[in-house]
Motif scaffolding. Structure first.
Motif, PDB file in Angstrom:
ATOM      1  N   GLY A 316       0.792  -1.228   0.000  1.00 21.06           N
ATOM      2  CA  GLY A 316       0.000   0.000   0.000  1.00 21.06           C
ATOM      3  C   GLY A 316       0.821   1.274   0.000  1.00 21.06           C
ATOM      4  N   TRP A 317       2.142   1.157  -0.145  1.00 16.28           N
ATOM      5  CA  TRP A 317       2.978   2.360  -0.072  1.00 16.28           C
ATOM      6  C   TRP A 317       2.761   3.276  -1.266  1.00 16.28           C
ATOM      7  N   ARG A 318       2.736   4.571  -0.987  1.00 14.47           N
ATOM      8  CA  ARG A 318       2.764   5.630  -1.991  1.00 14.47           C
ATOM      9  C   ARG A 318       3.727   6.706  -1.497  1.00 14.47           C
ATOM     10  N   PRO A 319       4.367   7.465  -2.394  1.00 13.30           N
ATOM     11  CA  PRO A 319       5.251   8.544  -1.921  1.00 13.30           C
ATOM     12  C   PRO A 319       4.527   9.487  -0.968  1.00 13.30           C
ATOM     13  N   TRP A 320       5.220   9.904   0.074  1.00 14.52           N
ATOM     14  CA  TRP A 320       4.631  10.793   1.076  1.00 14.52           C
ATOM     15  C   TRP A 320       5.710  11.695   1.659  1.00 14.52           C
ATOM     16  N   ALA A 321       5.295  12.732   2.339  1.00 14.42           N
ATOM     17  CA  ALA A 321       6.226  13.654   2.998  1.00 14.42           C
ATOM     18  C   ALA A 321       5.580  14.177   4.263  1.00 14.42           C
ATOM     19  N   THR A 322       6.391  14.408   5.274  1.00 18.68           N
ATOM     20  CA  THR A 322       5.904  14.944   6.536  1.00 18.68           C
ATOM     21  C   THR A 322       6.984  15.830   7.134  1.00 18.68           C
ATOM     22  N   ARG A 323       6.603  16.597   8.128  1.00 20.68           N
ATOM     23  CA  ARG A 323       7.550  17.494   8.796  1.00 20.68           C
ATOM     24  C   ARG A 323       7.499  17.209  10.297  1.00 20.68           C
ATOM     25  N   LEU A 324       8.645  16.828  10.876  1.00 20.56           N
ATOM     26  CA  LEU A 324       8.671  16.532  12.301  1.00 20.56           C
ATOM     27  C   LEU A 324       8.545  17.783  13.143  1.00 20.56           C
ATOM     28  N   LEU A 325       9.239  18.856  12.725  1.00 20.19           N
ATOM     29  CA  LEU A 325       9.182  20.128  13.448  1.00 20.19           C
ATOM     30  C   LEU A 325       9.149  21.265  12.440  1.00 20.19           C
ATOM     31  N   PRO A 326       8.310  22.284  12.652  1.00 16.69           N
ATOM     32  CA  PRO A 326       8.322  23.443  11.749  1.00 16.69           C
ATOM     33  C   PRO A 326       9.404  24.432  12.155  1.00 16.69           C
ATOM     34  N   ASN A 327       9.796  25.270  11.204  1.00 19.10           N
ATOM     35  CA  ASN A 327      10.661  26.421  11.465  1.00 19.10           C
ATOM     36  C   ASN A 327      12.000  26.043  12.089  1.00 19.10           C
ATOM     37  N   VAL A 328      12.612  24.966  11.608  1.00 17.50           N
ATOM     38  CA  VAL A 328      13.940  24.585  12.063  1.00 17.50           C
ATOM     39  C   VAL A 328      14.824  24.355  10.842  1.00 17.50           C
ATOM     40  N   HIS A 329      16.132  24.452  11.041  1.00 17.60           N
ATOM     41  CA  HIS A 329      17.077  24.155   9.963  1.00 17.60           C
ATOM     42  C   HIS A 329      17.508  22.696   9.986  1.00 17.60           C
ATOM     43  N   GLU A 330      17.592  22.106  11.191  1.00 18.33           N
ATOM     44  CA  GLU A 330      18.078  20.747  11.308  1.00 18.33           C
ATOM     45  C   GLU A 330      17.092  19.756  10.711  1.00 18.33           C
ATOM     46  N   GLY A 331      17.583  18.554  10.446  1.00 17.79           N
ATOM     47  CA  GLY A 331      16.734  17.487   9.939  1.00 17.79           C
ATOM     48  C   GLY A 331      16.733  16.306  10.877  1.00 17.79           C
ATOM     49  N   PRO A 332      15.816  15.369  10.688  1.00 14.55           N
ATOM     50  CA  PRO A 332      15.761  14.186  11.549  1.00 14.55           C
ATOM     51  C   PRO A 332      16.823  13.171  11.176  1.00 14.55           C
ATOM     52  N   THR A 333      17.158  12.316  12.114  1.00  8.82           N
ATOM     53  CA  THR A 333      17.965  11.135  11.835  1.00  8.82           C
ATOM     54  C   THR A 333      17.076   9.920  12.032  1.00  8.82           C
ATOM     55  N   CYS A 334      17.231   8.921  11.176  1.00  7.98           N
ATOM     56  CA  CYS A 334      16.319   7.782  11.172  1.00  7.98           C
ATOM     57  C   CYS A 334      17.096   6.474  11.207  1.00  7.98           C
ATOM     58  N   ALA A 335      16.500   5.477  11.855  1.00  9.93           N
ATOM     59  CA  ALA A 335      17.044   4.125  11.817  1.00  9.93           C
ATOM     60  C   ALA A 335      16.667   3.487  10.483  1.00  9.93           C
ATOM     61  N   PRO A 336      17.382   2.457  10.046  1.00  9.21           N
ATOM     62  CA  PRO A 336      16.997   1.766   8.803  1.00  9.21           C
ATOM     63  C   PRO A 336      15.552   1.287   8.904  1.00  9.21           C
ATOM     64  N   PRO A 337      14.745   1.486   7.865  1.00 10.89           N
ATOM     65  CA  PRO A 337      13.325   1.109   7.930  1.00 10.89           C
ATOM     66  C   PRO A 337      13.139  -0.398   7.875  1.00 10.89           C
ATOM     67  N   THR A 338      12.053  -0.864   8.471  1.00 10.59           N
ATOM     68  CA  THR A 338      11.631  -2.256   8.348  1.00 10.59           C
ATOM     69  C   THR A 338      10.219  -2.257   7.773  1.00 10.59           C
ATOM     70  N   GLN A 339       9.677  -3.443   7.500  1.00 10.92           N
ATOM     71  CA  GLN A 339       8.332  -3.520   6.926  1.00 10.92           C
ATOM     72  C   GLN A 339       7.281  -2.891   7.835  1.00 10.92           C
ATOM     73  N   GLY A 340       7.530  -2.903   9.148  1.00  8.18           N
ATOM     74  CA  GLY A 340       6.487  -2.434  10.050  1.00  8.18           C
ATOM     75  C   GLY A 340       6.721  -1.091  10.687  1.00  8.18           C
ATOM     76  N   ALA A 341       7.960  -0.541  10.613  1.00  4.89           N
ATOM     77  CA  ALA A 341       8.219   0.677  11.379  1.00  4.89           C
ATOM     78  C   ALA A 341       9.397   1.450  10.807  1.00  4.89           C
ATOM     79  N   LEU A 342       9.332   2.758  10.979  1.00  3.41           N
ATOM     80  CA  LEU A 342      10.425   3.666  10.663  1.00  3.41           C
ATOM     81  C   LEU A 342      10.551   4.628  11.839  1.00  3.41           C
ATOM     82  N   PHE A 343      11.696   4.594  12.538  1.00  2.00           N
ATOM     83  CA  PHE A 343      11.908   5.424  13.721  1.00  2.00           C
ATOM     84  C   PHE A 343      12.812   6.593  13.363  1.00  2.00           C
ATOM     85  N   CYS A 344      12.383   7.795  13.744  1.00  2.00           N
ATOM     86  CA  CYS A 344      13.172   8.995  13.475  1.00  2.00           C
ATOM     87  C   CYS A 344      13.146   9.896  14.704  1.00  2.00           C
TER      88      CYS A 344
END
Length: 675
Positions: A316-344
């Motif tokens: 069921g995957w489709r391209p998507w985008a989200t924002r963890l925090l507004p108005n910041v310069h830094e970006g998130p760091t994420c663990a390698p994804p698995t079929q059930g979860a993506l941790f950032c």
């Protein structure tokens, strides 16, 4: 402004449209190339065209500008140094100069100053790596582009290993931003002079005045050489840094890398750095974090195996985008994804579990209060997530979080002597291992019960990597005469020491699978790749690479006996570990690439602003590139983010707190827009 009478209508293949400005060397025009794209064309003044000394100087400017690459400079497109009237065409950057910005709107605020300092430090890093000293860094030569500052005008630069080209009767440079040695010993000018100029420029940006301003150039020059800098009005947080930059002795000034670390602040760097040469050359003992975080999930695969060739796009995957925090310069760091979860995790923001198919946040964990506010994701398995937090910069803690609910199960405060060392922890077979208190310690994952503890040989430069049922530690030390790394292996379940070996190098674990650990083997002046046998600790050093990388600590990933790595000189390369032969090396169109993700046929690398390059896994040929993510910001610190891949789905974190996924097999994949 428009063209004037006497201005040429075209130069080379470029049609001139308007004047952008004029200086002592020439006039800069806005022009168009044959495809209609805007470029900047610098044409020297006609009365200088017959001056042999000047023509040599201009040719040197073109040569220097061509040697420098990076996101914080402008690229040379074309030049006619042998024409009757020499000229040079560069990228056109539609942005005001720092001088114009400050004169029109006043001094910059803290966030703008940090971004300026980080961008200029990155620019000087690239300039100096190319063997060039700029020698004229000043507010008029810095453009404030939307994606970060750009350094322009190499008109008085010189190669670091060549004699200064003198101009009879004149001092080359701009006195308010010149280093003392430029005025007193112009033939001794080196990279430290640019750092002095950076300090003066930051004072100007923060206050609207230079630190040595006076009524005449002669008085300014005297103050630069003999008087202390006037830091009145300079923000308190900035003063220690600019005071070091403005030291009269070039040897007391920081390097661009040290400036970058100072303005990025705690926790803003997302990539570990192993700096050897400068400290060793000065005879200073260095404490180096030589371990690299690893995690093995319930299926026994290491992080690098998960990040390597992974089949199966989430249903069921489709391209998507989200924002963890507004108005910041830094970006998130994420663990390698698995079929059930993506941790950032997002600095100053929440730890979040995402559904990799939809991008929906399944839970968020916000760390608040004075004690533990800033999370940094260390590792994740199907059962547990490891997060490091830091408060006022003196207290670090590792939290073990339930992967299903986000509940903190337990935490362990780290000894303060480890503040300067990268976090080193991992999970394997339900055991959490942590370097702390001068030892490697094993804990029962869910309860936090201490299972075992083993003393390490050095206390401030140790790290670990977990390989299924083995914990491999590496501890390094060095002085002006020697470099040593002690590598040891411990059984995960009970901490029994399996072996220990001492190697006369600094070893940096880079990637691993069940059979080998790829390490960087560093001395004070070179870096090679090696393979460490996790069963015995024996080290095999591969043949020295034909083109040593600028950065001795590039991120990398191992897949099917090939090691893929990115480097700070904007290259990606592949090395066959069976032969030591470099299979290919490609230069990217963007700066600061993160670690690669390896798919079935593609190697994928992203920039801090979310640009993605897809390279053919076998040949390194670029198959496609994307633009930056809509709304992305250039992070204050330098260091790209690491994408993750599941089948056709690529997950890309980037500056501005944005996380997006795209289809790597689409004809022209582009980042979607975050809501």
């Amino acid at each position: 402004m428009g063209l004037r009478t006497g201005d040429p209508g075209a130069v080379g293949d470029y049609v001139l449209e308007a004047r952008l400005g004029s200086g002592g060397m020439g006039t800069v025009y806005l022009a168009r190339d044959r495809a209609g794209r805007p470029v900047a064309v610098k044409v020297v003044h006609r009365h200088l065209a017959d001056d042999a000394e000047f023509r040599e100087r201009f040719a040197r400017e073109v040569s220097a500008a061509r040697r420098v690459t990076g996101a914080s400079t402008v690229r040379v497109l074309d030049a006619g140094v042998a024409d009757d009237v020499p000229w040079m065409a560069t990228e056109f950057v539609a942005a005001p100069a720092l001088q114009a910005q400050v004169e029109a709107h006043g001094p910059l605020g803290e966030a703008e100053l940090r971004r300026l300092a980080a961008g200029l430090a990155a620019a000087l890093r690239d300039i100096h790596r190319a063997g060039v000293v700029h020698r004229d860094l000043k507010p008029g030569n810095v453009l404030l582009a939307a994606d970060g500052p750009r350094v322009i005008d190499f008109g008085v630069s010189r190669a670091a290993d060549h004699h200064t080209l003198t101009v009879t009767g004149r001092v080359i440079g701009s006195p308010p931003f010149m280093a003392p040695e430029q005025l007193a010993r112009p033939r001794d000018v080196g990279p430290a002079a640019d750092v002095f100029a950076l300090g003066a420029l930051l004072v100007y940006a923060a206050t609207g005045a230079g630190p040595f301003d006076d009524d005449s150039p002669y008085l300014i020059a005297h103050r630069v050489v003999a008087a202390p800098a006037d830091l009145g009005g300079t923000p308190e947080w900035l003063r220690p840094l600019v005071r070091r930059c403005l030291a009269k002795d070039p040897g007391e000034r920081p390097t661009p890398a040290e400036v970058l670390a100072a303005v990025s602040g705690p926790g803003r760097r997302v990539r570990l750095r192993l700096r050897v040469g400068r400290a060793v050359r000065r005879g200073v003992a260095v404490g180096l974090a030589v371990g690299l975080l690893a995690v093995v999930g319930a299926d026994g695969r290491s992080e690098d195996a998960v990040r390597g060739v992974v089949a199966g796009t989430p249903e069921g995957w489709r391209p998507w985008a989200t924002r963890l925090l507004p108005n910041v310069h830094e970006g998130p760091t994420c663990a390698p994804p698995t079929q059930g979860a993506l941790f950032c995790a997002q600095g100053s923001g929440p730890l979040t579990r995402f559904d990799p198919a939809t991008g929906r946040a399944e839970w968020r964990k916000k760390y608040t209060g004075e004690e533990y506010p800033v999370p940094h994701l260390l590792a994740a398995s199907s059962d547990l997530v490891l997060v490091q937090t830091e408060g006022d910069g003196t207290e670090l803690a590792v939290h073990v979080v339930d992967a299903a609910t986000g509940t903190t199960l337990w935490h362990q405060v780290k000894d303060s002597k480890y503040v300067a060392v990268a976090p080193v922890s991992g999970i394997s077979r339900g055991v959490v291992a942590l370097v702390n208190e001068g030892a490697v310690i094993g804990y029962e994952g869910r309860s936090g019960r201490r299972l075992w503890s083993r003393t390490l040989p050095y206390t401030e430069a140790c790290g670990l990597r977990m390989l299924d049922d083995v914990v491999v530690t590496s501890c390094a030390t060095s002085d002006e005469n020697s470099m040593t790394t002690v590598v040891a292996a411990f059984r995960t379940r009970d901490g029994e020491r399996l072996w220990s070996r001492t190697h006369p190098y600094l070893l940096k674990p880079l990637a691993a699978d069940a059979e080998k650990i790829v390490v960087g083997v560093s001395t004070s002046d070179r870096r090679r790749l090696g393979i460490l046998d996790p069963d015995t600790g024996r080290l095999g050093v591969l043949a020295e690479q034909p083109d040593p990388l600028m950065d001795p600590d590039p991120p990398g990933v191992l897949a099917a006996d090939v090691y893929y790595e990115s480097a700070d000189d904007s290259t990606v390369s592949a090395v066959d570990l069976r032969t030591g032969r470099r299979l290919w090396r490609r230069t990217l169109e963007f700066d600061s690439p993160g670690a690669p993700a390896v798919g079935d046929r593609l190697v994928l690398v992203s920039s801090p602003t979310g640009r993605v390059a897809a390279l053919d896994r076998a040949t390194g040929e670029v198959r496609w590139t994307s633009g930056p993510a809509p709304g992305a910001r250039l992070p204050l610190g330098v260091g790209g983010f690491t994408p993750g891949i599941l089948g056709s789905a690529l997950y890309v974190p980037c500056g501005g707190g944005i996380l997006f996924s795209l289809d790597v097999n689409a004809p022209d994949p582009q980042p979607p827009t975050a809501a």
